[in-house]
Design an enzyme around this catalytic site. Structure first.
Site, PDB file in Angstrom:
ATOM      1  N   ARG A  48       0.794  -1.227   0.000  1.00 50.14           N
ATOM      2  CA  ARG A  48       0.000   0.000   0.000  1.00 50.14           C
ATOM      3  C   ARG A  48       0.830   1.284   0.000  1.00 50.14           C
ATOM      4  O   ARG A  48       0.595   2.185  -0.815  1.00 50.14           O
ATOM      5  CB  ARG A  48      -0.920   0.036   1.239  1.00 50.14           C
ATOM      6  CG  ARG A  48      -2.167  -0.779   1.124  1.00 50.14           C
ATOM      7  CD  ARG A  48      -2.533  -1.381   2.461  1.00 50.14           C
ATOM      8  NE  ARG A  48      -1.551  -2.399   2.771  1.00 50.14           N
ATOM      9  CZ  ARG A  48      -1.671  -3.667   2.375  1.00 50.14           C
ATOM     10  NH1 ARG A  48      -2.735  -4.054   1.741  1.00 50.14           N
ATOM     11  NH2 ARG A  48      -0.723  -4.568   2.618  1.00 50.14           N
ATOM     12  N   THR A  49       1.775   1.375   0.909  1.00 55.90           N
ATOM     13  CA  THR A  49       2.459   2.662   1.092  1.00 55.90           C
ATOM     14  C   THR A  49       3.271   3.023  -0.157  1.00 55.90           C
ATOM     15  O   THR A  49       3.172   4.135  -0.675  1.00 55.90           O
ATOM     16  CB  THR A  49       3.372   2.598   2.332  1.00 55.90           C
ATOM     17  OG1 THR A  49       2.605   2.075   3.413  1.00 55.90           O
ATOM     18  CG2 THR A  49       3.892   3.975   2.698  1.00 55.90           C
ATOM     19  N   LYS A  78      26.533  -3.338  -0.463  1.00 49.96           N
ATOM     20  CA  LYS A  78      28.013  -3.228  -0.480  1.00 49.96           C
ATOM     21  C   LYS A  78      28.519  -2.539   0.788  1.00 49.96           C
ATOM     22  O   LYS A  78      29.704  -2.301   0.944  1.00 49.96           O
ATOM     23  CB  LYS A  78      28.456  -2.407  -1.693  1.00 49.96           C
ATOM     24  CG  LYS A  78      28.029  -2.987  -3.024  1.00 49.96           C
ATOM     25  CD  LYS A  78      28.370  -1.992  -4.143  1.00 49.96           C
ATOM     26  CE  LYS A  78      27.436  -2.168  -5.314  1.00 49.96           C
ATOM     27  NZ  LYS A  78      27.448  -0.988  -6.196  1.00 49.96           N
ATOM     28  N   ARG A  99      11.172   3.810   3.686  1.00 51.45           N
ATOM     29  CA  ARG A  99      10.780   2.810   4.704  1.00 51.45           C
ATOM     30  C   ARG A  99      12.041   2.055   5.101  1.00 51.45           C
ATOM     31  O   ARG A  99      12.784   1.580   4.242  1.00 51.45           O
ATOM     32  CB  ARG A  99       9.741   1.824   4.161  1.00 51.45           C
ATOM     33  CG  ARG A  99       9.486   0.675   5.148  1.00 51.45           C
ATOM     34  CD  ARG A  99       8.297  -0.148   4.816  1.00 51.45           C
ATOM     35  NE  ARG A  99       7.057   0.580   5.050  1.00 51.45           N
ATOM     36  CZ  ARG A  99       5.843   0.035   4.917  1.00 51.45           C
ATOM     37  NH1 ARG A  99       5.732  -1.224   4.574  1.00 51.45           N
ATOM     38  NH2 ARG A  99       4.766   0.754   5.141  1.00 51.45           N
ATOM     39  N   HIS A 127       4.703   5.623  11.645  1.00 52.74           N
ATOM     40  CA  HIS A 127       4.250   5.537  10.243  1.00 52.74           C
ATOM     41  C   HIS A 127       3.241   6.681  10.088  1.00 52.74           C
ATOM     42  O   HIS A 127       2.036   6.471  10.014  1.00 52.74           O
ATOM     43  CB  HIS A 127       3.603   4.167  10.018  1.00 52.74           C
ATOM     44  CG  HIS A 127       3.356   3.803   8.590  1.00 52.74           C
ATOM     45  ND1 HIS A 127       3.456   4.699   7.547  1.00 52.74           N
ATOM     46  CD2 HIS A 127       3.003   2.617   8.032  1.00 52.74           C
ATOM     47  CE1 HIS A 127       3.169   4.075   6.414  1.00 52.74           C
ATOM     48  NE2 HIS A 127       2.899   2.821   6.678  1.00 52.74           N
TER      49      HIS A 127
HETATM   50  N1   CP Z   1      -0.306  -0.223   5.955  1.00 58.75           N
HETATM   51  C1   CP Z   1       0.882  -0.387   5.339  1.00 58.75           C
HETATM   52  O1   CP Z   1       1.891   0.260   5.664  1.00 58.75           O
HETATM   53  O2   CP Z   1       0.862  -1.324   4.357  1.00 58.75           O
HETATM   54  P1   CP Z   1       2.119  -1.752   3.480  1.00 58.75           P
HETATM   55  O3   CP Z   1       3.105  -2.446   4.422  1.00 58.75           O
HETATM   56  O4   CP Z   1       1.581  -2.684   2.436  1.00 58.75           O
HETATM   57  O5   CP Z   1       2.738  -0.521   2.902  1.00 58.75           O
END
Ligand code: CP
Length: 303
Positions: A48-49, A78, A99, A127
């Site tokens: 999703r993100t 590396k 991320r 998040h």
């Molecule tokens: N909710 C969320 O962060 O989903 P993903 O891990 O698929 O990005």
């Protein structure tokens, strides 16, 4: 706003502005970010993100580069430091969506980046863009953000979305949060201190069903298997969930939310998921697209 690192940086007024912009963007497209480039650097998996950020940028006329598996397909393999990677990537693009598996990594990245860094999840830390889309979903579905009873269920220790959402809920009035978790995955003390400081009522419980009839929002989360030992996981899994045996306890006006992906903690027939208004998690995921469009506009028009 230069970077998006943690939920606390957003005040109420900014959040409502983002929601109103997200509402507009549901129907009005714009190529306002033509010529801008977004990089997605994902050191942990995502559906999703990453894809909603990439789609948001493309829908606004911008371009996207990146890697969905930076641990293997970037020079991290590396031995390059995150700081060096960010210094380099920030010289190629206008915004970085990061991320990473380490708590605090987005902050570290923001300190060396010449362009905005968006925290798309840093270990068990935060998040924030998920929290904003979660709050936007509650605002749309419940018509406001005050006077709500919210159940937070599951892995409250490692689940970064719950932490980030609590920081936002603490900004609104007369809400009550009930934390329901396995005994080894309780909500962090820092979150409780924050809620106390912001006069947000909360309690902790080990039972789910007795609270379902009073809840306006049930926010379920997955047990974060990847962040704990096998023993810790086995002690926690399967304790809380929504299925056909307890779904009927929800009020008609209640909304079942989940940041997704879900595994065994939600087990409802496809027909219920497709037709019952109380199932909000697919609408919630879609809302992420509009919220991320609104955030990109905000960051890139002020940079
Ligand atoms: N909710 C969320 O962060 O989903 P993903 O891990 O698929 O990005």
């Amino acid at each position: 706003m230069k970077h998006v690192i943690e939920s606390q940086q957003f005040d109420k007024e900014t959040l409502i502005e983002i929601f109103n912009k997200a509402e507009e963007l549901r129907t009005a497209s714009s190529n306002i970010l033509t010529g801008k480039v977004l990089a997605t650097l994902f050191y942990e998996p995502s559906t999703r993100t990453r894809l909603s950020f990439e789609s948001a940028m493309l829908k606004l006329g911008g371009d996207v580069i990146g890697t969905e598996n930076a641990s293997e397909f970037s020079s991290a393999v590396k031995g390059e430091s995150l700081q060096d990677t960010i210094r380099i990537v920030s010289s190629y693009v206008d915004v970085i969506v990061l991320r990473h598996f380490e708590t605090g990594s987005a902050k570290v990245a923001s300190e060396v980046s010449s362009v905005p860094v968006i925290n798309a999840g840093d270990g068990s830390g935060q998040h924030p863009t998920q929290a904003i889309l979660d709050l936007y979903t509650i605002w749309r579905e419940q018509g406001g953000l005050d006077n709500l009873t919210i159940l937070m269920v599951g892995d409250l220790k490692y689940g970064r979305t719950v932490s980030s959402l609590c920081y936002l809920l603490g900004k609104f009035k007369d809400n009550k949060i009930i934390f329901i978790s396995p005994s080894n995955l309780k909500i962090k003390s820092g979150i409780k201190e924050y809620l106390e400081k912001h006069d947000t009522n909360f309690e902790e419980s080990s039972e789910l069903n007795p609270h379902l009839q009073i809840a306006d929002v049930i926010y379920l989360t997955r047990i974060q298997k990847e962040r704990m030992s096998e023993e810790e996981y086995n002690n926690a899994k399967g304790l809380y969930g929504i299925n056909q045996d307890n779904f009927h306890l929800l009020k008609e006006s209640a909304r079942l939310m989940h940041p997704l992906p879900h595994i065994e903690e939600i087990c409802l027939p496809l027909a219920v998921e497709g037709s019952d208004k109380r199932v909000a998690y697919f609408r919630q995921a879609e809302n992420g697209l509009y919220v991320r469009m609104a955030l990109l506009l905000r960051l890139l028009s002020s940079s």
